[in-house]
Design a protein around this motif. Structure first.
Motif, short mmCIF file in Angstrom:
data_model
loop_
_atom_site.label_atom_id
_atom_site.label_comp_id
_atom_site.label_asym_id
_atom_site.label_seq_id
_atom_site.Cartn_x
_atom_site.Cartn_y
_atom_site.Cartn_z
N ILE A 186 -7.01 -5.77 4.22
CA ILE A 186 -6.51 -4.62 4.97
C ILE A 186 -5.99 -3.61 3.96
O ILE A 186 -5.12 -3.94 3.14
CB ILE A 186 -5.39 -5.04 5.94
N ILE A 187 -6.49 -2.40 4.01
CA ILE A 187 -6.07 -1.36 3.07
C ILE A 187 -5.17 -0.39 3.82
O ILE A 187 -5.63 0.42 4.63
CB ILE A 187 -7.28 -0.64 2.45
N GLY A 188 -3.88 -0.50 3.56
CA GLY A 188 -2.87 0.29 4.25
C GLY A 188 -1.97 -0.61 5.06
O GLY A 188 -2.41 -1.27 6.00
N GLY A 189 -0.69 -0.67 4.66
CA GLY A 189 0.22 -1.63 5.28
C GLY A 189 1.33 -1.00 6.09
O GLY A 189 2.47 -1.47 6.04
N SER A 190 1.00 0.05 6.84
CA SER A 190 2.00 0.61 7.76
C SER A 190 1.81 -0.06 9.12
O SER A 190 1.39 -1.21 9.20
CB SER A 190 1.86 2.13 7.83
N PHE A 191 2.08 0.63 10.20
CA PHE A 191 2.13 0.00 11.52
C PHE A 191 0.77 -0.59 11.92
O PHE A 191 0.71 -1.72 12.41
CB PHE A 191 2.61 1.02 12.56
N ALA A 192 -0.31 0.14 11.72
CA ALA A 192 -1.62 -0.38 12.11
C ALA A 192 -2.03 -1.56 11.25
O ALA A 192 -2.50 -2.59 11.75
CB ALA A 192 -2.67 0.74 12.02
N GLY A 193 -1.86 -1.44 9.94
CA GLY A 193 -2.27 -2.51 9.04
C GLY A 193 -1.49 -3.78 9.25
O GLY A 193 -2.06 -4.89 9.24
N LEU A 194 -0.18 -3.66 9.45
CA LEU A 194 0.64 -4.86 9.65
C LEU A 194 0.36 -5.50 11.00
O LEU A 194 0.41 -6.73 11.13
CB LEU A 194 2.12 -4.51 9.52
N ALA A 195 0.06 -4.68 12.02
CA ALA A 195 -0.29 -5.24 13.33
C ALA A 195 -1.59 -6.04 13.23
O ALA A 195 -1.72 -7.11 13.84
CB ALA A 195 -0.43 -4.12 14.36
N ALA A 196 -2.55 -5.54 12.46
CA ALA A 196 -3.79 -6.29 12.25
C ALA A 196 -3.52 -7.58 11.50
O ALA A 196 -4.04 -8.65 11.85
CB ALA A 196 -4.79 -5.42 11.48
N ILE A 227 -10.49 -3.87 6.86
CA ILE A 227 -9.83 -3.00 7.84
C ILE A 227 -9.19 -1.85 7.06
O ILE A 227 -8.37 -2.08 6.17
CB ILE A 227 -8.76 -3.75 8.66
N LEU A 228 -9.59 -0.64 7.39
CA LEU A 228 -9.06 0.55 6.73
C LEU A 228 -7.96 1.14 7.61
O LEU A 228 -8.20 1.53 8.75
CB LEU A 228 -10.17 1.58 6.51
N SER A 229 -6.77 1.20 7.07
CA SER A 229 -5.62 1.73 7.83
C SER A 229 -4.71 2.51 6.90
O SER A 229 -3.49 2.44 7.01
CB SER A 229 -4.86 0.59 8.51
N VAL A 270 2.99 5.76 16.83
CA VAL A 270 3.23 4.42 16.33
C VAL A 270 2.74 3.38 17.32
O VAL A 270 2.12 2.37 16.95
CB VAL A 270 4.74 4.23 16.03
N THR A 271 2.98 3.63 18.60
CA THR A 271 2.53 2.69 19.63
C THR A 271 1.02 2.52 19.60
O THR A 271 0.50 1.40 19.64
CB THR A 271 2.98 3.17 21.02
N LEU A 272 0.29 3.63 19.52
CA LEU A 272 -1.17 3.55 19.47
C LEU A 272 -1.64 2.92 18.17
O LEU A 272 -2.62 2.16 18.16
CB LEU A 272 -1.77 4.94 19.63
N ALA A 273 -0.97 3.23 17.06
CA ALA A 273 -1.34 2.63 15.78
C ALA A 273 -1.24 1.11 15.84
O ALA A 273 -2.12 0.38 15.35
CB ALA A 273 -0.48 3.19 14.66
N ILE A 274 -0.16 0.60 16.41
CA ILE A 274 0.02 -0.84 16.54
C ILE A 274 -1.06 -1.44 17.44
O ILE A 274 -1.65 -2.48 17.13
CB ILE A 274 1.42 -1.16 17.08
#
Length: 297
Positions: A6-16, A104-106, A277-281
């Motif tokens: 996973i490249i990118g560890g903000s809300f979307a990346g951590l949720a994945a 996963i690109l985030s 943020v909600t949609l990103a998660i």
């Protein structure tokens, strides 16, 4: 080999990563620690975390991921990616070479601040882009909208749920006569001239300075600068994109898979409609589950 990088560890990346970790898949998350909303004091509208600092929410999420032994969090930038499904390669800025079956690109997008004194310094406090994120806290007060194009007419109608006092700052744009007539009908003044400076005050209010006419004092400024992906890794894979009024986004299907099999995308990087943020998660969780299910035998 990793199951997923996973490249990118903000809300979307951590949720994945959370979904994949719970499925006991081997995951490496690469993150630079520079989330898009790091300029905001609080994150709003996220169920269970409303009005909490976004960096605090992310820190708590990383602590929770420590429960999952197959998830590895790495503070590093991905410098290059190559390969194809079941055989992707990622080279980090630290010189580490990683392999994975899925990507996963985030890595999100970066807002492009205009060359206006005070704009960048006011971003996230006196200048904000999203009424769902910050509108409630300044409801009923005097808002200023920096016109950015035809989409700004939609913003005018949207903002009415939060305030009846709005001033449009044309900022050099040619606003068509029919739209000007509609704004006049709504009792919304239009101030012509270009914005030359934003002077923010301690209470989040701001004074907008123009190249013509007097300064405009407002309680909050809403603006929508263009953005661009925070990295260009998708270009090396030739991934399809879609144009938006503010920039480009990666094209994905309902499973968050891009135009290349085995590559998924989530967060603002792949959401052309609304940053949230909600949609990103939600999209990150979907990408993680979809990547996991694509590897079932």
């Amino acid at each position: 080999m990793n199951d997923v990088i996973i490249i990118g560890g903000s809300f979307a990346g951590l949720a994945a990563a959370l979904q994949l970790g719970r499925a006991r898949r081997k995951v490496t998350v690469l993150d630079t620690g520079l989330p898009r909303n790091r300029f905001a004091d609080h994150s709003h509208g996220l169920l269970g975390h409303d009005h909490k600092p976004p960096l605090e929410i992310l820190a708590e999420a990383r602590q929770q991921l420590a429960r999952y032994p197959t998830v590895r969090l790495v503070n590093a930038r991905a410098e290059s990616i190559s390969g194809a499904i079941d055989d992707f390669s990622v080279l980090t800025g630290d010189g580490e070479s990683l392999k994975a079956r899925r990507l996963i690109l985030s890595y999100g997008v970066a807002d492009q601040m205009p060359d206006v004194p005070g704009f960048a310094e006011s971003w996230g406090s006196s200048i904000v882009p999203c009424p769902y994120c910050d509108g409630f806290e300044v409801a009923g007060r005097h808002w200023g909208l920096v016109w950015s194009g035809p989409q700004s007419h939609t913003y005018v109608r949207l903002y009415h749920d939060w305030t009846d006092t709005l001033t449009v700052l044309a900022n050099g744009h040619e606003i068509p006569p029919d739209i000007r007539a509609d704004l006049a009908r709504r009792g919304i003044p239009v101030v012509d001239g270009r914005v030359t400076e934003i002077a923010q005050h301690e209470d989040r209010s701001a004074t907008v300075k123009l190249d013509t006419g007097p300064n405009i004092a407002v309680d909050i400024v809403f603006a929508h600068p263009r953005n661009k992906p925070s990295a260009r890794l998708h270009e090396s894979l030739g991934l399809a994109t879609v144009d938006t009024p503010l920039g480009i986004a990666l094209k994905v299907d309902e499973r968050r898979e891009t135009s290349m099999p085995g590559v998924y995308a989530a967060g603002d990087l792949a959401n052309p409609l609304m940053a949230s943020v909600t949609l990103a998660i939600s999209h990150g969780a979907t990408a993680g589950i979809s990547a996991q299910q694509s590897m079932l035998v």
